[in-house]
Design a protein around this motif. Structure first.
Motif, PDB file in Angstrom:
ATOM      1  N   PHE A 290      31.651  76.880   1.753  1.00 21.53           N
ATOM      2  CA  PHE A 290      30.543  77.764   1.438  1.00 21.53           C
ATOM      3  C   PHE A 290      30.892  78.643   0.251  1.00 21.53           C
ATOM      4  CE2 PHE A 290      33.121  80.584   3.896  1.00 21.53           C
ATOM      5  CZ  PHE A 290      32.851  81.850   3.409  1.00 21.53           C
ATOM      6  N   LEU A 291      29.849  79.136  -0.401  1.00 21.88           N
ATOM      7  CA  LEU A 291      29.988  80.030  -1.539  1.00 21.88           C
ATOM      8  C   LEU A 291      29.106  81.244  -1.321  1.00 21.88           C
ATOM      9  CD1 LEU A 291      29.682  77.481  -4.491  1.00 21.88           C
ATOM     10  CD2 LEU A 291      31.777  78.503  -3.598  1.00 21.88           C
ATOM     11  N   VAL A 292      29.630  82.416  -1.651  1.00 24.01           N
ATOM     12  CA  VAL A 292      28.818  83.633  -1.644  1.00 24.01           C
ATOM     13  C   VAL A 292      28.081  83.702  -2.975  1.00 24.01           C
ATOM     14  CG1 VAL A 292      28.862  86.141  -1.415  1.00 24.01           C
ATOM     15  CG2 VAL A 292      30.474  84.737  -0.113  1.00 24.01           C
ATOM     16  N   LYS A 293      26.833  84.119  -2.947  1.00 27.92           N
ATOM     17  CA  LYS A 293      25.975  84.016  -4.131  1.00 27.92           C
ATOM     18  C   LYS A 293      26.393  84.923  -5.281  1.00 27.92           C
ATOM     19  CE  LYS A 293      21.869  82.331  -1.730  1.00 27.92           C
ATOM     20  NZ  LYS A 293      20.448  82.568  -1.415  1.00 27.92           N
ATOM     21  N   ASP A 294      27.245  85.901  -5.033  1.00 23.23           N
ATOM     22  CA  ASP A 294      27.693  86.755  -6.135  1.00 23.23           C
ATOM     23  C   ASP A 294      28.966  86.227  -6.799  1.00 23.23           C
ATOM     24  OD1 ASP A 294      29.597  87.290  -4.225  1.00 23.23           O
ATOM     25  OD2 ASP A 294      29.233  89.450  -4.127  1.00 23.23           O
ATOM     26  N   ILE A 295      29.288  84.960  -6.572  1.00 22.68           N
ATOM     27  CA  ILE A 295      30.465  84.335  -7.160  1.00 22.68           C
ATOM     28  C   ILE A 295      30.345  84.329  -8.687  1.00 22.68           C
ATOM     29  CG2 ILE A 295      29.464  82.006  -7.071  1.00 22.68           C
ATOM     30  CD1 ILE A 295      32.238  80.935  -6.354  1.00 22.68           C
ATOM     31  N   VAL A 296      31.469  84.472  -9.377  1.00 17.93           N
ATOM     32  CA  VAL A 296      31.451  84.435 -10.841  1.00 17.93           C
ATOM     33  C   VAL A 296      31.301  82.989 -11.296  1.00 17.93           C
ATOM     34  CG1 VAL A 296      32.858  86.518 -11.029  1.00 17.93           C
ATOM     35  CG2 VAL A 296      33.969  84.284 -11.015  1.00 17.93           C
ATOM     36  N   PRO A 297      30.692  82.757 -12.471  1.00 14.73           N
ATOM     37  CA  PRO A 297      30.416  81.381 -12.912  1.00 14.73           C
ATOM     38  C   PRO A 297      31.637  80.471 -12.932  1.00 14.73           C
ATOM     39  CG  PRO A 297      29.201  82.932 -14.269  1.00 14.73           C
ATOM     40  CD  PRO A 297      30.093  83.752 -13.378  1.00 14.73           C
ATOM     41  N   GLU A 298      32.793  80.981 -13.367  1.00 14.83           N
ATOM     42  CA  GLU A 298      33.989  80.136 -13.440  1.00 14.83           C
ATOM     43  C   GLU A 298      34.379  79.630 -12.058  1.00 14.83           C
ATOM     44  OE1 GLU A 298      33.674  83.148 -14.715  1.00 14.83           O
ATOM     45  OE2 GLU A 298      33.733  82.797 -16.892  1.00 14.83           O
ATOM     46  N   ASP A 299      34.332  80.510 -11.072  1.00 15.82           N
ATOM     47  CA  ASP A 299      34.689  80.107  -9.709  1.00 15.82           C
ATOM     48  C   ASP A 299      33.632  79.173  -9.125  1.00 15.82           C
ATOM     49  OD1 ASP A 299      36.984  81.620  -9.862  1.00 15.82           O
ATOM     50  OD2 ASP A 299      36.161  83.324  -8.748  1.00 15.82           O
ATOM     51  N   PHE A 300      32.390  79.404  -9.485  1.00 11.53           N
ATOM     52  CA  PHE A 300      31.302  78.543  -9.021  1.00 11.53           C
ATOM     53  C   PHE A 300      31.502  77.111  -9.506  1.00 11.53           C
ATOM     54  CE2 PHE A 300      26.932  76.927 -10.072  1.00 11.53           C
ATOM     55  CZ  PHE A 300      26.570  76.595  -8.784  1.00 11.53           C
ATOM     56  N   LEU A 301      31.799  76.950 -10.788  1.00 12.58           N
ATOM     57  CA  LEU A 301      32.012  75.616 -11.350  1.00 12.58           C
ATOM     58  C   LEU A 301      33.238  74.949 -10.749  1.00 12.58           C
ATOM     59  CD1 LEU A 301      31.194  76.436 -15.075  1.00 12.58           C
ATOM     60  CD2 LEU A 301      29.820  75.041 -13.515  1.00 12.58           C
ATOM     61  N   HIS A 302      34.300  75.733 -10.568  1.00 12.79           N
ATOM     62  CA  HIS A 302      35.508  75.183  -9.943  1.00 12.79           C
ATOM     63  C   HIS A 302      35.195  74.693  -8.538  1.00 12.79           C
ATOM     64  CE1 HIS A 302      39.672  74.706  -8.734  1.00 12.79           C
ATOM     65  NE2 HIS A 302      39.451  75.506  -7.705  1.00 12.79           N
ATOM     66  N   ALA A 303      34.400  75.463  -7.793  1.00 11.10           N
ATOM     67  CA  ALA A 303      34.066  75.096  -6.416  1.00 11.10           C
ATOM     68  C   ALA A 303      33.278  73.797  -6.367  1.00 11.10           C
ATOM     69  CB  ALA A 303      33.282  76.226  -5.760  1.00 11.10           C
ATOM     70  N   VAL A 304      32.344  73.617  -7.289  1.00 14.85           N
ATOM     71  CA  VAL A 304      31.558  72.386  -7.322  1.00 14.85           C
ATOM     72  C   VAL A 304      32.482  71.187  -7.547  1.00 14.85           C
ATOM     73  CG1 VAL A 304      29.847  71.089  -8.662  1.00 14.85           C
ATOM     74  CG2 VAL A 304      29.414  73.478  -8.038  1.00 14.85           C
ATOM     75  N   ARG A 305      33.430  71.336  -8.463  1.00 18.67           N
ATOM     76  CA  ARG A 305      34.340  70.223  -8.756  1.00 18.67           C
ATOM     77  C   ARG A 305      35.282  69.958  -7.583  1.00 18.67           C
ATOM     78  NH1 ARG A 305      34.091  72.889 -14.135  1.00 18.67           N
ATOM     79  NH2 ARG A 305      32.937  71.464 -15.497  1.00 18.67           N
ATOM     80  N   VAL A 306      35.732  71.010  -6.908  1.00 21.21           N
ATOM     81  CA  VAL A 306      36.588  70.841  -5.730  1.00 21.21           C
ATOM     82  C   VAL A 306      35.844  70.086  -4.635  1.00 21.21           C
ATOM     83  CG1 VAL A 306      37.682  72.076  -3.803  1.00 21.21           C
ATOM     84  CG2 VAL A 306      38.102  72.817  -6.153  1.00 21.21           C
ATOM     85  N   ALA A 307      34.606  70.486  -4.385  1.00 25.15           N
ATOM     86  CA  ALA A 307      33.816  69.826  -3.346  1.00 25.15           C
ATOM     87  C   ALA A 307      33.541  68.377  -3.702  1.00 25.15           C
ATOM     88  CB  ALA A 307      32.502  70.580  -3.130  1.00 25.15           C
TER      89      ALA A 307
END
Length: 220
Positions: A103-120
């Motif tokens: 899961f991701l919290v919606k206030d995540i910073v863009p860099e972490d958001f992109l990293h999370a998508v690639r990890v998933a």
């Protein structure tokens, strides 16, 4: 190319996430959904690698949508990542049980958001050590789930060790270092354990480890 579906009932948030994703050469947003039923229909139509799903949507909520996606063999390649405003709460535990990869919290910073998508997209669970610690706290006061310990009998000692390390938030490389084996062997142990325990991904391995008693707060 990582194919992503966005499901959130707030158009402004969807637009914001899409704007971030559209800037990446290796990520493509294939569809957007404003509610759970539309999400399910578009997931079946587009078969995305990642479905970013809001927990609270009208009609079918994110947890039920996750459960239906996880239960459908035709959607086995779809990794659901839950979007939430609330951090780690009861909804998130329910979502992980339903089959979410993280899961991701919606206030995540863009860099972490992109990293999370690639990890998933790689099939890894989005469970940081801080989240794992909260999972531990969650299960400290819980009785062991009946029947889960029987599945441990199917695992080799090395597979049990690997699952316990996954439950502590370790990556395959860290597991390999701890067990003095190669990363590929570590990945093999984890994958075989997932197959034997019928776990969809590493997130479900973490839950299984605590519910079965394989990992306790004393073994952190």
């Amino acid at each position: 190319m990582i194919r992503v579906l966005l499901a959130d009932d707030q158009p402004l948030l969807r637009s914001g996430f899409r704007a971030i994703l559209d800037l990446e050469d290796d990520i493509e947003v294939v569809a957007e959904a404003g509610d759970g039923l539309e999400c399910l229909a578009l997931v079946r139509r587009h078969l995305p690698d990642i479905a970013l799903v809001d927990i609270q949507m009208p009609g079918v909520n994110g947890i039920e949508a996750t459960r239906r996606i996880s239960a459908d063999p035709a959607l086995a390649g779809v990794h659901v990542v839950i979007l939430t405003n609330y951090g780690l709460d009861e909804y998130v535990f329910d979502a992980l049980r339903a089959g979410a990869a993280g899961f991701l919290v919606k206030d995540i910073v863009p860099e972490d958001f992109l990293h999370a998508v690639r990890v998933a997209a790689r099939g890894d669970a989005l469970l940081a050590p801080s989240i794992t610690r909260k999972l531990i706290d969650r299960y400290v006061a819980q009785p062991l789930r009946a029947g889960t310990e029987k599945g441990l009998e199917e695992l080799t000692n090395r597979e049990r060790e690997a699952v316990a390390l996954v439950a502590q938030g370790l990556s395959n490389d860290q597991i390999a270092e701890h067990m003095l084996i190669s990363p590929m062997t570590a990945k093999t142990h984890v994958n075989r354990a997932m197959a034997k325990l019928h776990a969809r991904d590493r997130a479900q391995l973490v839950i299984y480890a605590y519910e079965s008693g394989l990992v306790t707060p004393r073994t952190r």
